[in-house]
Design an enzyme around this catalytic site. Structure first.
Site, PDB file in Angstrom:
ATOM      1  N   LYS A  11      27.145 -39.331  33.322  1.00 13.72           N
ATOM      2  CA  LYS A  11      28.602 -39.215  33.254  1.00 13.72           C
ATOM      3  C   LYS A  11      29.304 -40.197  34.204  1.00 13.72           C
ATOM      4  CE  LYS A  11      28.685 -34.360  31.744  1.00 13.72           C
ATOM      5  NZ  LYS A  11      29.283 -33.017  32.021  1.00 13.72           N
ATOM      6  N   TYR A  51      32.913 -33.199  22.493  1.00 11.01           N
ATOM      7  CA  TYR A  51      32.939 -31.888  23.146  1.00 11.01           C
ATOM      8  C   TYR A  51      33.742 -30.869  22.334  1.00 11.01           C
ATOM      9  CZ  TYR A  51      30.590 -33.154  27.522  1.00 11.01           C
ATOM     10  OH  TYR A  51      29.658 -33.503  28.482  1.00 11.01           O
ATOM     11  N   ASN A 114      29.685 -33.515  37.118  1.00  8.87           N
ATOM     12  CA  ASN A 114      28.342 -32.985  37.341  1.00  8.87           C
ATOM     13  C   ASN A 114      27.224 -33.909  36.843  1.00  8.87           C
ATOM     14  OD1 ASN A 114      28.660 -32.484  34.658  1.00  8.87           O
ATOM     15  ND2 ASN A 114      28.242 -30.299  34.743  1.00  8.87           N
ATOM     16  N   HIS A 117      24.933 -35.047  31.142  1.00 11.53           N
ATOM     17  CA  HIS A 117      24.980 -34.168  29.967  1.00 11.53           C
ATOM     18  C   HIS A 117      23.608 -34.175  29.318  1.00 11.53           C
ATOM     19  CE1 HIS A 117      26.107 -32.454  26.069  1.00 11.53           C
ATOM     20  NE2 HIS A 117      25.306 -33.377  25.558  1.00 11.53           N
ATOM     21  N   GLU A 128      24.313 -34.906  18.227  1.00 14.66           N
ATOM     22  CA  GLU A 128      24.791 -35.766  19.324  1.00 14.66           C
ATOM     23  C   GLU A 128      24.148 -37.152  19.262  1.00 14.66           C
ATOM     24  OE1 GLU A 128      25.710 -32.082  22.421  1.00 14.66           O
ATOM     25  OE2 GLU A 128      24.175 -33.552  22.944  1.00 14.66           O
TER      26      GLU A 128
END
Ligand code: GDP
Ligand code: MG
Length: 141
Positions: A11, A51, A114, A117, A128
């Site tokens: 990320k 998302y 965080n 993913h 995905e």
């Protein structure tokens, strides 16, 4: 256990910290192989689509804003039990709850930023992966 493919994203927070290689090396050390990879700066529409499962959640706008705040490093990881293995290496969503030695424990700052993913199941992994990579650009090795 079967050979699987899963989608992994480093990320924007971890890309900005210049730790793409440190994170990728953990996947390689665990026996996962990179079957596809690219750096991409998502548009808002792309992040909202990716998302979409979270669109009713209170954190959706913050999540999308964060995911478009800079480029992300997207890869397909392949190997035995790749989906669960990647999730184990990542650690819990909230880095404060992530086990020591996991990617989120070591590189993440908050539940928003965080670091990584990872797909959570075979069906989401397939969707995905298809979102980011045409099948002809994914290479088993
Ligand atoms: P993951 O599969 O571990 O990434 O977690 P989820 O699929 O549940 O959530 C997707 C992402 O939304 C997480 O990685 C976080 O970046 C973000 N997120 C999840 N839960 C929360 C929350 O309670 N608050 C905030 N601010 N962000 C969250
Ligand atoms: Mg998830």
């Amino acid at each position: 256990m079967a050979i699987e493919r899963t989608l992994s994203i480093v990320k924007p927070d971890a890309v900005a910290k210049n730790v793409i290689g440190k994170i990728v090396s953990r996947f390689e050390a665990a026996g996962l192989k990179i079957a596809a990879a690219k750096l991409v700066h998502l548009s808002r529409a792309e992040a909202e689509q990716f998302y979409g499962v979270h669109k009713e959640r209170p954190f959706f706008k913050d999540l999308v804003d964060f995911m478009i705040s800079g480029p992300v490093f997207v890869q397909v990881l392949e190997g035995e039990g790749a989906i669960a293995k990647n999730r184990d290496l990542m650690g819990a969503t909230d880095p404060k709850k992530a086990a020591p030695g996991t990617i989120r424990a070591d590189f993440a700052d908050s539940i928003d930023a965080n670091a990584v993913h990872g797909s959570d199941a075979p069906e989401t992994a397939a969707n995905e992966i298809a979102f980011f990579f045409p099948s002809m650009n994914v290479y088993s090795r």
